[in-house]
Design a protein around this motif. Structure first.
Motif, PDB file in Angstrom:
ATOM      1  N   GLY A  65       0.797  -1.217   0.000  1.00 47.19           N
ATOM      2  CA  GLY A  65       0.000   0.000   0.000  1.00 47.19           C
ATOM      3  C   GLY A  65       0.833   1.272   0.000  1.00 47.19           C
ATOM      4  O   GLY A  65       0.355   2.331   0.421  1.00 47.19           O
ATOM      5  N   VAL A  66       2.074   1.195  -0.465  1.00 49.71           N
ATOM      6  CA  VAL A  66       2.977   2.348  -0.493  1.00 49.71           C
ATOM      7  C   VAL A  66       3.501   2.516  -1.920  1.00 49.71           C
ATOM      8  O   VAL A  66       3.891   1.549  -2.556  1.00 49.71           O
ATOM      9  N   LYS A  67       3.520   3.772  -2.396  1.00 52.89           N
ATOM     10  CA  LYS A  67       3.996   4.054  -3.746  1.00 52.89           C
ATOM     11  C   LYS A  67       5.406   4.639  -3.710  1.00 52.89           C
ATOM     12  O   LYS A  67       5.666   5.584  -2.952  1.00 52.89           O
ATOM     13  N   PRO A  68       6.307   4.142  -4.541  1.00 53.23           N
ATOM     14  CA  PRO A  68       7.648   4.735  -4.667  1.00 53.23           C
ATOM     15  C   PRO A  68       7.619   5.866  -5.693  1.00 53.23           C
ATOM     16  O   PRO A  68       6.588   6.119  -6.332  1.00 53.23           O
ATOM     17  N   ASP A  69       8.769   6.526  -5.860  1.00 51.83           N
ATOM     18  CA  ASP A  69       8.921   7.519  -6.932  1.00 51.83           C
ATOM     19  C   ASP A  69       9.431   6.877  -8.210  1.00 51.83           C
ATOM     20  O   ASP A  69       9.136   7.349  -9.313  1.00 51.83           O
ATOM     21  N   MET A  70      10.230   5.821  -8.042  1.00 48.08           N
ATOM     22  CA  MET A  70      10.762   5.075  -9.172  1.00 48.08           C
ATOM     23  C   MET A  70      10.697   3.584  -8.849  1.00 48.08           C
ATOM     24  O   MET A  70      10.596   3.199  -7.678  1.00 48.08           O
ATOM     25  N   VAL A  71      10.782   2.772  -9.893  1.00 44.19           N
ATOM     26  CA  VAL A  71      10.744   1.321  -9.708  1.00 44.19           C
ATOM     27  C   VAL A  71      11.682   0.666 -10.714  1.00 44.19           C
ATOM     28  O   VAL A  71      11.896   1.187 -11.814  1.00 44.19           O
ATOM     29  N   CYS A  72      12.248  -0.474 -10.310  1.00 42.03           N
ATOM     30  CA  CYS A  72      13.076  -1.284 -11.216  1.00 42.03           C
ATOM     31  C   CYS A  72      12.445  -2.662 -11.351  1.00 42.03           C
ATOM     32  O   CYS A  72      12.040  -3.266 -10.355  1.00 42.03           O
ATOM     33  N   PHE A  73      12.374  -3.138 -12.598  1.00 39.78           N
ATOM     34  CA  PHE A  73      11.802  -4.448 -12.883  1.00 39.78           C
ATOM     35  C   PHE A  73      12.832  -5.342 -13.564  1.00 39.78           C
ATOM     36  O   PHE A  73      13.836  -4.881 -14.105  1.00 39.78           O
ATOM     37  N   GLY A  74      12.537  -6.635 -13.586  1.00 38.20           N
ATOM     38  CA  GLY A  74      13.328  -7.620 -14.321  1.00 38.20           C
ATOM     39  C   GLY A  74      12.543  -8.908 -14.345  1.00 38.20           C
ATOM     40  O   GLY A  74      11.343  -8.932 -14.098  1.00 38.20           O
ATOM     41  N   LYS A  75      13.206  -9.999 -14.648  1.00 38.93           N
ATOM     42  CA  LYS A  75      12.678 -11.349 -14.521  1.00 38.93           C
ATOM     43  C   LYS A  75      11.295 -11.534 -15.151  1.00 38.93           C
ATOM     44  O   LYS A  75      11.175 -11.893 -16.315  1.00 38.93           O
ATOM     45  N   ILE A  76      10.215 -11.299 -14.400  1.00 40.25           N
ATOM     46  CA  ILE A  76       8.874 -11.656 -14.851  1.00 40.25           C
ATOM     47  C   ILE A  76       8.455 -10.865 -16.088  1.00 40.25           C
ATOM     48  O   ILE A  76       7.717 -11.377 -16.935  1.00 40.25           O
ATOM     49  N   ILE A  77       8.921  -9.634 -16.240  1.00 41.80           N
ATOM     50  CA  ILE A  77       8.497  -8.856 -17.405  1.00 41.80           C
ATOM     51  C   ILE A  77       9.150  -9.367 -18.693  1.00 41.80           C
ATOM     52  O   ILE A  77       8.830  -8.875 -19.780  1.00 41.80           O
ATOM     53  N   GLY A  78      10.034 -10.354 -18.583  1.00 40.50           N
ATOM     54  CA  GLY A  78      10.591 -11.007 -19.763  1.00 40.50           C
ATOM     55  C   GLY A  78      10.245 -12.476 -19.822  1.00 40.50           C
ATOM     56  O   GLY A  78      10.632 -13.161 -20.763  1.00 40.50           O
ATOM     57  N   ALA A  79       9.523 -12.973 -18.801  1.00 39.70           N
ATOM     58  CA  ALA A  79       9.098 -14.382 -18.747  1.00 39.70           C
ATOM     59  C   ALA A  79      10.274 -15.339 -18.890  1.00 39.70           C
ATOM     60  O   ALA A  79      10.133 -16.451 -19.393  1.00 39.70           O
ATOM     61  N   GLY A  80      11.461 -14.905 -18.449  1.00 37.76           N
ATOM     62  CA  GLY A  80      12.651 -15.748 -18.538  1.00 37.76           C
ATOM     63  C   GLY A  80      13.658 -15.262 -19.560  1.00 37.76           C
ATOM     64  O   GLY A  80      14.792 -15.747 -19.588  1.00 37.76           O
ATOM     65  N   MET A  81      13.276 -14.306 -20.404  1.00 43.08           N
ATOM     66  CA  MET A  81      14.228 -13.714 -21.342  1.00 43.08           C
ATOM     67  C   MET A  81      15.050 -12.641 -20.624  1.00 43.08           C
ATOM     68  O   MET A  81      14.601 -12.062 -19.634  1.00 43.08           O
ATOM     69  N   PRO A  82      16.275 -12.336 -21.116  1.00 38.50           N
ATOM     70  CA  PRO A  82      17.069 -11.264 -20.497  1.00 38.50           C
ATOM     71  C   PRO A  82      16.370  -9.920 -20.668  1.00 38.50           C
ATOM     72  O   PRO A  82      16.154  -9.458 -21.795  1.00 38.50           O
ATOM     73  N   VAL A  83      16.012  -9.294 -19.553  1.00 38.53           N
ATOM     74  CA  VAL A  83      15.251  -8.048 -19.638  1.00 38.53           C
ATOM     75  C   VAL A  83      15.307  -7.309 -18.305  1.00 38.53           C
ATOM     76  O   VAL A  83      15.543  -7.896 -17.256  1.00 38.53           O
ATOM     77  N   GLY A  84      15.102  -6.030 -18.363  1.00 36.10           N
ATOM     78  CA  GLY A  84      14.951  -5.198 -17.182  1.00 36.10           C
ATOM     79  C   GLY A  84      14.228  -3.934 -17.593  1.00 36.10           C
ATOM     80  O   GLY A  84      14.011  -3.669 -18.779  1.00 36.10           O
ATOM     81  N   ALA A  85      13.835  -3.135 -16.608  1.00 36.27           N
ATOM     82  CA  ALA A  85      13.182  -1.862 -16.901  1.00 36.27           C
ATOM     83  C   ALA A  85      13.247  -0.986 -15.666  1.00 36.27           C
ATOM     84  O   ALA A  85      13.313  -1.481 -14.540  1.00 36.27           O
ATOM     85  N   TYR A  86      13.243   0.323 -15.883  1.00 34.55           N
ATOM     86  CA  TYR A  86      13.082   1.249 -14.765  1.00 34.55           C
ATOM     87  C   TYR A  86      12.080   2.311 -15.175  1.00 34.55           C
ATOM     88  O   TYR A  86      11.956   2.668 -16.346  1.00 34.55           O
ATOM     89  N   GLY A  87      11.323   2.785 -14.198  1.00 29.67           N
ATOM     90  CA  GLY A  87      10.302   3.777 -14.492  1.00 29.67           C
ATOM     91  C   GLY A  87      10.134   4.741 -13.338  1.00 29.67           C
ATOM     92  O   GLY A  87      10.671   4.538 -12.252  1.00 29.67           O
TER      93      GLY A  87
END
Length: 431
Positions: A257-279
């Motif tokens: 229930g807490v919102k950050p200012d930024m977030v970093c993603f990986g893993k699941i957003i590629g379903a196992g492919m090499p990937v990452g993201a920041y927003g």
């Protein structure tokens, strides 16, 4: 159980790859045996090159929410490959994927795709520094944010201290602006900000740490982070490389229930492919090149194959959110089964769980931070790992890794794992 072919491959790999592996945890060094080499996998099972089949709780370290080779994702991949695997220019699917992530994560307005979790966290911190005009960052001991120089840091001799490098090759000058705090310790957090808050560009945190075992952030700790970062105008970054879309479809926001200012993603957003993201919020992301002055680039960022599989994965999770309830039930069943075994065997160990992440710590609890986690009996865990492997259960080859559950894990798999857990614990402790 025979591992002769794996051993042959490992001997060959040692000639050409440092340590014989392309990521240290694959070496099985920490559990004192040679690594096994995978041949194929389907559902909840992985088969090694010697033909041994295991119930797999590594699941590629988290991204395989639907299990190995799920039909829901594999359909259409051949057509995607036939169209081209990389272009070097923009594609429609990048836009679709970015829109999907932003719509799923209510704290951010824009997202930039990259190729790994390490690249995501490194880039997010650079952006936060560019946005705030400050140099210092704060991380928490036991939280892992990839292997970029400024984050390979541990706390020094003092309670509140500048970080010191944890790897040769990282200059002290690089980490002098990295502060380190104890995880889940609000008092220490407030003290660091009282002394140095005006200079702190960003706080980066795993809301559930997955690299000192599974150590959930306390809700009051995550809430305090938000409050303090607001007070000092510091950018709060959630590292959701492990937790993103695993704890809930809206990730840690839905869980805490807490919102950050930024977030970093990986893993699941590629379903196992090499990937990452920041927003982040638009005013923060506006400092990123080519709009703003903070440079970050990547030739293969937004790779169409990764975007295709990642988008299909997120679509499934979005449209089948009852899966999270089901995974939570399965994980609770596994955790409770292990706890019951510990009780039967009179072993005072600890089981932590957050959603579909489970960890058995070979130490008395509670386990709430790095200092708690390192009290574990590593020799006992290593012996336990080998016993579980011999019973065809594959868990992380380190005390400090999570067990990852997937849609493919059946109740029968879990019941079998609980039985094997009992037998392995009994044997390791000569009971």
């Amino acid at each position: 159980m025979k591992h002769s072919r794996s051993e042959e491959l490992y001997s060959e790999a040692l000639k050409y790859i440092p340590g014989g592996v392309n990521s240290p945890v694959r070496s099985f060094n920490s559990v004192g045996i040679s690594p096994i080499f995978a041949q194929k996998a389907h559902g909840s099972r992985i088969t090694d090159v010697d033909g041994n089949e295991y119930i797999d709780y590594i699941c590629s370290w988290g991204p395989l929410m639907l299990g190995h080779s799920p039909e829901e994702l594999s359909k259409g991949i051949t057509d995607m490959i036939s169209k081209g695997i990389s272009y070097g220019i923009a594609t429609e699917i990048e836009v679709e994927m970015a829109k999907m992530i932003v719509e799923a994560y209510p704290a951010i307005d824009q997202v930039r795709m990259v190729n790994s979790g390490t690249e995501a966290t490194m880039s997010a911190l650079r952006v936060a520094r560019g946005y705030t005009g400050r140099n210092k960052i704060l991380k928490f001991e036991g939280c892992y944010h990839g292997h970029s120089d400024g984050l390979l840091v541990k706390s020094g001799s003092g309670t509140i201290t500048f970080g010191v490098p944890t790897s040769p090759g990282v200059p002290a000058d690089v980490v002098k602006n990295t502060l380190v705090c104890k995880y889940n310790d609000i008092d220490e957090l407030r003290q660091i900000f009282k002394e140095q808050g005006e200079d702190i560009a960003a706080v980066i945190v795993e809301t559930v740490s997955g690299n000192m075992g599974v150590v959930p952030g306390k809700k009051e700790f995550i809430e305090a982070l938000r409050e303090i970062c607001d007070e000092y105008k510091t950018v709060l970054i959630f590292d959701e490389v492990i937790t993103g879309f695993r704890l809930a479809y809206d990730s840690s926001i839905g869980y805490f229930g807490v919102k950050p200012d930024m977030v970093c993603f990986g893993k699941i957003i590629g379903a196992g492919m090499p990937v990452g993201a920041y927003g982040g919020r638009k005013e923060i992301m506006d400092v990123v090149s080519p709009v703003g002055p903070v440079y970050q680039a990547g030739t293969l960022s937004g790779n169409p194959l990764a975007m295709y599989l990642g988008k299909k994965n997120l679509e499934y999770l979005r449209d089948n959110q009852d899966l999270y309830t089901e995974l939570d039930r399965k994980a609770e069943k596994l955790a409770n089964g292990i706890k019951e075994n510990l009780k039967k065997l009179n072993l005072n160990y600890t089981v932590n769980r957050a959603g579909s992440l489970v960890c058995l710590f070979f130490a008395e609890g509670p386990i709430e931070n790095y200092d708690d986690a390192i009290k574990c009996d590593i020799e006992k865990y290593n012996a336990y790992f080998k016993e579980m492997l011999d019973m065809n259960i594959l868990i992380g080859p380190s005390q400090y890794e999570a067990m990852f559950l997937s849609k493919a894990h059946s109740d029968e798999d879990i019941e079998n794992t609980i039985k094997c857990n009992y037998e392995a614990l009994k044997k390791v402790h000569n009971l």
